[in-house]
Design an enzyme around this catalytic site. Structure first.
Site, PDB file in Angstrom:
ATOM      1  N   CYS A  16       5.896  -4.620   1.398  1.00 22.23           N
ATOM      2  CA  CYS A  16       4.436  -4.622   1.595  1.00 22.23           C
ATOM      3  C   CYS A  16       3.784  -3.697   0.575  1.00 22.23           C
ATOM      4  O   CYS A  16       4.132  -2.519   0.480  1.00 22.23           O
ATOM      5  CB  CYS A  16       4.092  -4.169   3.016  1.00 22.23           C
ATOM      6  SG  CYS A  16       2.321  -3.990   3.281  1.00 22.23           S
TER       7      CYS A  16
HETATM    8  N1  MHO Z   1       1.121  -7.758   8.050  1.00 24.43           N
HETATM    9  C1  MHO Z   1       1.973  -6.631   7.833  1.00 24.43           C
HETATM   10  C2  MHO Z   1       2.261  -6.374   6.376  1.00 24.43           C
HETATM   11  C3  MHO Z   1       1.081  -6.368   5.490  1.00 24.43           C
HETATM   12  S1  MHO Z   1       1.583  -6.291   3.883  1.00 24.43           S
HETATM   13  C4  MHO Z   1       0.185  -6.470   2.948  1.00 24.43           C
HETATM   14  C5  MHO Z   1       1.325  -5.409   8.433  1.00 24.43           C
HETATM   15  O1  MHO Z   1       0.241  -5.494   8.951  1.00 24.43           O
HETATM   16  O2  MHO Z   1       1.928  -4.330   8.391  1.00 24.43           O
HETATM   17  O3  MHO Z   1       2.347  -7.535   3.686  1.00 24.43           O
END
Ligand code: MHO
Length: 209
Positions: A16
């Site tokens: 992420c």
């Molecule tokens: N949806 C996940 C990862 C976000 S990252 C931009 C979260 O909310 O932590 O992939």
């Protein structure tokens, strides 16, 4: 701040992209950061239609202050293939553009006695970088309304914020010092912030897991 002409660019997939955006933003010699999608073949990927791309952070750095090798060391130290769902979206990728960059990656791995396979990392050329949506840029900073109000008052556009060296650094500080930044932003509320309140406000670096 360094001139655009004086900087080189490095691009990494480290899971992420919110966490590494903040982390690289505080490094000496890192001038600008931005997040986006790369490594795949789909045209015009977006967060909800990513295709075969991976989330990446891109940094513009002053090579007189920090080397590409320093950045690769941070990338390898911080990434944890087990900390993210096993999807192309979160793969670890180091983009190397030149023979010198490939040598630097080899040197970092050799010093650690590891191979790219050991650390589950792809090493490849960057074909194209697609900037992510504005709401993903400087994500930690965007959660600190106290600071965002100041950027708005200074008439920063989304692109100004994304490309701002100051915002890149502050994004990392908000992340690092989240427990200080949130109560400060709440000074007017006169309520005593709880530990839970602080944590709910800002989240934690993806790479800290
Ligand atoms: N949806 C996940 C990862 C976000 S990252 C931009 C979260 O909310 O932590 O992939």
């Amino acid at each position: 701040a360094a001139d655009r002409e004086a900087t080189d660019t490095a691009t990494f997939g480290l899971g992420c992209f919110w966490g590494p955006d903040a982390q690289f933003g505080t490094m000496d010699g890192v001038v600008r950061t931005r997040v986006g999608y790369a490594g795949g073949s789909k045209s015009n990927p977006s967060y909800h239609s990513l295709g075969d791309h991976t989330e990446v952070v891109q940094v513009d750095f002053d090579p007189a202050v920090v080397t590409y090798r320093d950045l690769v060391e941070v990338a390898f130290e911080e990434h944890n293939p087990q900390a993210q769902p096993p999807k192309t979206q979160y793969e670890n990728v180091v983009f190397a553009e030149t023979a010198a960059q490939r040598d630097a990656i080899g040197a970092v791995l050799a010093a650690a006695g590891r191979t790219a396979d050991d650390v589950e990392t792809r090493i490849e050329r960057l074909s194209r970088f697609y900037p992510a949506e504005d709401y993903h840029q400087k994500y930690r900073l965007r959660s600190a309304s106290f600071f965002m109000s100041a950027f708005e008052e200074a008439s920063y556009s989304d692109e100004d914020l994304r490309e701002s060296p100051f915002a890149a650094t502050l994004n990392g500080y908000v992340d690092e010092f989240a427990e200080l930044a949130v109560p400060r932003a709440r000074v007017d509320s006169a309520s005593e912030p709880t530990l839970d309140g602080r944590k709910a406000g800002l989240g934690h670096p993806a790479l800290a897991v």
